[in-house]
Each structure stands twice: as C-alpha cells, then as structure tokens.
Write an enzyme that holds these catalytic residues in place. Structure first.
Site, PDB file in Angstrom:
ATOM      1  N   ARG A 294     -83.466  39.643 -24.868  1.00  0.00           N
ATOM      2  CA  ARG A 294     -84.392  39.944 -23.721  1.00  0.00           C
ATOM      3  C   ARG A 294     -84.439  41.317 -23.162  1.00  0.00           C
ATOM      4  O   ARG A 294     -85.474  41.791 -22.864  1.00  0.00           O
ATOM      5  CB  ARG A 294     -83.782  39.080 -22.607  1.00  0.00           C
ATOM      6  CG  ARG A 294     -84.036  37.537 -22.798  1.00  0.00           C
ATOM      7  CD  ARG A 294     -83.372  36.659 -21.915  1.00  0.00           C
ATOM      8  NE  ARG A 294     -83.910  34.982 -22.112  1.00  0.00           N
ATOM      9  CZ  ARG A 294     -83.219  34.216 -21.576  1.00  0.00           C
ATOM     10  NH1 ARG A 294     -82.128  34.248 -20.853  1.00  0.00           N
ATOM     11  NH2 ARG A 294     -83.900  32.864 -21.938  1.00  0.00           N
ATOM     12  N   TYR A 427     -91.963  34.806 -25.653  1.00  0.00           N
ATOM     13  CA  TYR A 427     -90.798  34.675 -26.408  1.00  0.00           C
ATOM     14  C   TYR A 427     -89.548  35.308 -25.719  1.00  0.00           C
ATOM     15  O   TYR A 427     -89.493  35.961 -24.831  1.00  0.00           O
ATOM     16  CB  TYR A 427     -90.908  35.072 -27.764  1.00  0.00           C
ATOM     17  CG  TYR A 427     -91.223  36.465 -28.246  1.00  0.00           C
ATOM     18  CD1 TYR A 427     -90.904  37.520 -27.494  1.00  0.00           C
ATOM     19  CD2 TYR A 427     -91.820  36.767 -29.409  1.00  0.00           C
ATOM     20  CE1 TYR A 427     -91.022  38.730 -27.971  1.00  0.00           C
ATOM     21  CE2 TYR A 427     -91.977  38.139 -29.925  1.00  0.00           C
ATOM     22  CZ  TYR A 427     -91.720  39.007 -29.031  1.00  0.00           C
ATOM     23  OH  TYR A 427     -91.701  40.361 -29.501  1.00  0.00           O
ATOM     24  N   GLU A 428     -88.253  34.839 -26.182  1.00  0.00           N
ATOM     25  CA  GLU A 428     -87.135  34.862 -25.604  1.00  0.00           C
ATOM     26  C   GLU A 428     -86.926  34.320 -24.117  1.00  0.00           C
ATOM     27  O   GLU A 428     -86.469  35.019 -23.092  1.00  0.00           O
ATOM     28  CB  GLU A 428     -86.601  36.278 -25.611  1.00  0.00           C
ATOM     29  CG  GLU A 428     -86.894  37.073 -27.023  1.00  0.00           C
ATOM     30  CD  GLU A 428     -86.010  36.052 -27.963  1.00  0.00           C
ATOM     31  OE1 GLU A 428     -84.854  35.357 -27.487  1.00  0.00           O
ATOM     32  OE2 GLU A 428     -86.097  36.205 -29.240  1.00  0.00           O
ATOM     33  N   GLY A 429     -87.832  33.282 -23.853  1.00  0.00           N
ATOM     34  CA  GLY A 429     -87.884  32.739 -22.529  1.00  0.00           C
ATOM     35  C   GLY A 429     -89.246  33.441 -21.717  1.00  0.00           C
ATOM     36  O   GLY A 429     -89.325  34.604 -21.592  1.00  0.00           O
TER      37      GLY A 429
END
Length: 568
Positions: A294, A427-429
């Site tokens: 992140r 992506y990655e949340g």
C-alpha cells in the site's frame, strides 16, 4: 521517454521536512548516513534515467503476451529486471542476513517512486518481491527463509501475492481456494486467482506465489484463511528451481494500461505449497505484504505524477501558441497552463511528503518498537496510498490537458501516464476501502494517534508564524478544523463514518500536505519552495472546508434513494 530524477527534492524532504535524521539516530539505521543516502539516490536516479525510462514506451506498445502457456515479456524488460536485480534495488530494506542492504524504508520509498516515474510497468515486478520478502521475514519458518529469501532478494526468483478470486473481489473472506494437508508438511492448493501482477515471466528461474486458501473444516470468513508459499517450480535437493508445480497461467488480462506488466489469471490444481505462519493466520501474514504494497502503490501514484508533470512541463516549454504574458513565446506563459503546472507540482510534492512521513514512521517502528510510531505508521498508510494514487490520476489527466489536443494523441505519450496509473486507486484495496479503514480501524484508539499528529502540525505552524504568518495561520486553522471533525467522526456509527470517509481522508491529506509545504517554505524562505507552498496553502488547502462539510453530512443523503430509484 526522457526523465530527470528529482534527487534534490528527496534530499530536501529528508533533511527539512520528514525527519530522516531521527531514523539515522537509531542503532538499527545508524549506517544510513546523509552521505550514503545521497550516493544511493544519485545512483538510483542515474539508473532510472538511463535504464528504466527508455523502457516506458516499448512496454506500452509491445505488451506482455501469453504464447503456448509461456509469458513473453515486453522488449528490454528482461535486461531491465536483470539490471534492477544486479544493482541490489530489490533488497534495499531487506535483512542483511539474507543478502539485503538493511536500509530504511524511507530510502526504499524514494527509490521505488523514481522507478515508478521512469517505468511503472517494470517497477511492479520488484515491488511485488519486496512485499513478499517482508511477509516471509515476519511470518515464515527458518527453513523457508533460508531457502527463499536469498533468491528473492537477489532477483534470481520473483514473488507475487494471490488474494482475489472471481466471485469474491474485495471480499477476501469469500474465497473458495482450498488447501489439503498432504501429511508431510506440504499442502495441495486448488483454486483460481485473478489480477495477479507479474504472475509469471520468462526471465527468472522461479516465481514464488503467496496464496490465500482455506483448509477443509476451517471457519468461514477471514478467520479460516491460511497463507501458503507455492512456487512455480519445486525446489530440488540443492535449493534450485526444479520440476514444474501443478499451476499455470490461464490467461493475461487485457488492460487499459500497464501493458508491459503481465496481469495473470492463475489456476492451481493440487499445487504443492508450504504454510506461512500459523493455521488461520493467513490474513495477518498477508497484511504484512499488503501494507508494504500500500505504501509502495502510493509511491507509484506519486511517481506517475512526477513523470506526467515532467512530460507536460517539457511540452509547455516547447509549444508555441497564441499571445502570451511572458517573453518565452511558449504556452507556459499562459495563465491557465501555469495554474495547471503549479497544481501538478504542488500536489506531487504534498503526496511525496506524506508517503515519506509514513515511511519514517515505519522505520521508527522497526528501530524502536515504540507503540506510538506503530500507530502513526498505521494511521498514515491509508492516507499515503489513497492520496498518492488519487494525485497520480489527477496530475496525469491534467498533463493531458496541458498538451491540449495533442494529449489524446498516443504518439505524444501523455495518455500513457493516465492509463498506467488508473488502476493504482483500485489495487491493494480501493481508495474507498482505505478511507473506511482510516475512519474505523485507524480510529479505534479514539483518535489518539491522529491527535498527536495534529499537535505536531500546529506546533510547527506556531513556529512558522514568525516567518510566514499568513501561511502559518491558514495551516493552524485547517488542522484545528480537522481535529474537530475527527472528534465528531469518532462519535458516529460506522454507516455515518463510511458515508463521509472519502472526503475526510482527502481533507486529512490536504492538511498533511499543507504541513509539508509550510515546513518546506520556512526552510526555503524566498525560494521556489516558498512560492509553491504559498500556492498550495492559499489556493488548494481551502478545499479542506468543503471536504469537512461533506464528511459531516451524515448518511441520509447517501442512502436516500432505493436501489430501484437509481434506475428511474
């Protein structure tokens, strides 16, 4: 594409804004002196300019493709990755016991950002390995560490993370991949994963997948998920990549951007894997990798913004059109072009400063184990990820606007920055998930970590009153308003918090960015950074007022329409 590494900007932020000296003052990072970090940044900048930047356009024009089950990467990428590996850039923050440099994450963050600006598609490969390295360092057995870490750090092997499944999306707890105990310390992994960045390549001897799966009989939801290391090729008795495992790349996703980076659909058919961490501890172990990623993805956004800004600036300096206010004869002297370029640069600096503040907090946590630093790192991670990638998108689109009609002509390369960076907000949340994380889990301490941060921002503003009183007052007032909204937010239920989470995170980032700019302006009184700080604080920080009003609007308006009424 041409690229100039902003080395002086990193050095300035290290020395005057984010406090890298505190990191170096610890025993853990005492060898990361100013001379060493400057030398590393200089070498990394040269590498990005000469090796990576020339691969930006070829990767877009000649994408990775699947040929007879083998991923064929873009022209020059094999040589580029080899150069990254040989330069030691993968293991900058990794444990020296396994071949890493042991450098602060702050330095790694700066280098990764430069690489992202030069060639985002290729930079994704070492970023994935870095996240896996950190997860294995924290959670794997000694046997796994001894075998896999040296090869991942050296770049002989690469790493991936496998979370998402077609039916589950962001609801990781709904995954159906299963892991059956073979009775010999290994497990048979079966299932399908999608959106796997750099799921395969044709230039390393092995690709190591961290895969989330559920052991039969395990509880439903995230509590029943375990993590497994599943290599493409099973290591032989000498630790070398041996026979193929029972997994394959089903297809490559056809994406709007990041064409040089193969995003794979992975199929596991009884593939042999080894558990990482305890049974049911998969999410905790994977979050180590995800939090690393992140911050890294936030840096990708900042890097894309830097690349897009430089691209637009070069065009604005060269393009002659219309009567201008200055004497260059180019469009950089048009007021609106200047407004856009100032906005692009000021926002990029703000996002960069936030990412580096987060990295410093991570380093101080590593070096001291202090709970306050740990909470600060956790608090800043969703802000760094969401704001960095939002700004990457906004700056890239503004770069197209600076180009005018030429911005949508692919030959100029301006649109590639926008296409490549678009997925980083997902992506990655997704950034909405980051915002909900900020107002929920990151406020579980009653806002204590946020309050300490506001105290520091306001103390710095008080000191700045003697030098730049108008800017200092604006930052102090904005911080107080954010503090009051934070206290209000903590008293609300989750639905109200989530309804205002996105504008709240943006306001939080605006205040942090103003702190970065004010501190920079004080250190460079009368210079470029004061001018940029004045632009940011007087023109962009006022958004804080409307953002906080949105954050406190409650949940009624968001939920007022029924599902059927959306279609009327």
């Amino acid at each position: 594409m041409s690229f100039r590494a902003p080395i002086d900007e990193y050095s300035f932020l290290f020395d005057n804004v984010v406090g890298l000296d505190r990191v170096v003052a610890t025993e853990r990072f005492s060898e990361a002196t100013s001379d060493l970090t400057t030398a590393i940044l200089t070498e990394a900048g040269k590498f990005c300019e000469e090796v990576m930047a020339p691969l930006q356009r070829p990767g877009d024009l000649h994408p990775a493709h699947l040929e007879n089950g083998v991923v064929r990467t873009a022209p020059g990428y094999a040589e580029g990755f080899k150069a990254i590996a040989e330069g030691g850039w993968i293991g900058m923050s990794a444990n020296p016991e396994y071949g890493g440099m042991g450098l602060p994450m702050t330095v790694t963050t700066a280098v990764n950002e430069m690489m992202s600006a030069a060639c985002l598609s290729l930079q994704l490969a070492p970023l994935m390995s870095q996240g896996q390295i950190e997860a294995l360092e924290h959670h794997a057995s000694d046997e796994i560490k001894d075998l896999y870490l040296p090869k991942l750090i050296s770049g002989e092997w690469t790493g991936t993370m496998n979370l998402t499944e077609p039916q589950a999306g962001s609801d990781v707890g709904a995954l159906t991949s299963k892991a059956e105990d073979n009775g010999d310390g290994t497990y048979s992994i079966t299932g399908q994963k999608i959106y796997i960045s750099w799921g395969d390549n044709n230039f390393t001897t092995n690709v190591c997948h961290l895969v989330l799966a559920r052991i039969p009989g395990a509880p439903a939801g995230t509590k029943g998920i375990s993590l497994f290391l599943v290599p493409r090729n099973l290591p032989d008795e000498h630790g070398n990549a041996g026979v193929a495992n029972s997994l394959k790349v089903v297809s490559l996703e056809h994406k709007m951007g990041l064409h040089g980076s193969p995003t794979c659909v992975m199929q596991y058919d009884g593939a042999r894997g080894w558990m990482v961490g305890p049974e049911g501890g998969g999410m905790a172990a994977m979050f180590t990798m995800m939090n690393n990623a992140r911050l890294g993805v936030g840096g990708q956004g900042v890097g894309a913004a830097e690349g897009a800004y430089q691209h637009a600036l070069n065009y604005a300096l060269d393009r002659k059109q219309g009567k201008t206010e200055g004497n260059t004869g180019s469009i950089i002297d048009h007021a609106d072009v200047r407004r856009m370029l100032m906005t692009m640069r000021a926002d990029t600096i703000a996002a960069r400063g936030i990412a580096l503040m987060c990295a410093v907090a991570i380093d101080m946590t590593t070096a001291t184990g202090d709970e306050a630093w740990k909470r600060r790192a956790a608090l800043l991670t969703p802000v760094a990820k969401a704001f960095g990638t939002d700004i990457g998108n906004e700056v890239a689109h503004m770069g197209i606007q600076v180009h005018g009609g030429m911005g949508v002509i692919e030959e100029t390369g301006a649109a590639q920055y926008a296409r490549d960076v678009r997925v980083t907000t997902i992506y990655e949340g997704t950034n909405g998930i980051q915002a909900m994380d900020l107002v929920a889990r990151k406020m579980i301490d009653g806002g204590e970590a946020a309050g300490r941060l506001f105290d520091e921002i306001e103390a710095a503003a008080e000191e700045a009153r003697a030098v730049l009183p108008d800017l200092a007052e604006a930052v102090w007032q904005a911080s107080e308003s954010l503090r009051e909204t934070t206290e209000w937010m903590i008293e609300q239920n989750h639905r109200v918090r989530f309804s205002g989470a996105v504008p709240y995170l943006r306001a939080f980032a605006r205040v942090l960015g103003a702190h970065v700019h004010l501190t920079s302006a004080v250190a460079d009184k009368g210079g470029v950074r004061e001018k940029l700080g004045r632009f940011y604080i007087l023109r962009m920080l006022p958004e804080n007022t409307s953002l906080l009003a949105q954050a406190q609007s409650g949940d009624y308006d968001v939920f007022s329409l029924t599902a059927e009424e959306f279609a009327t």
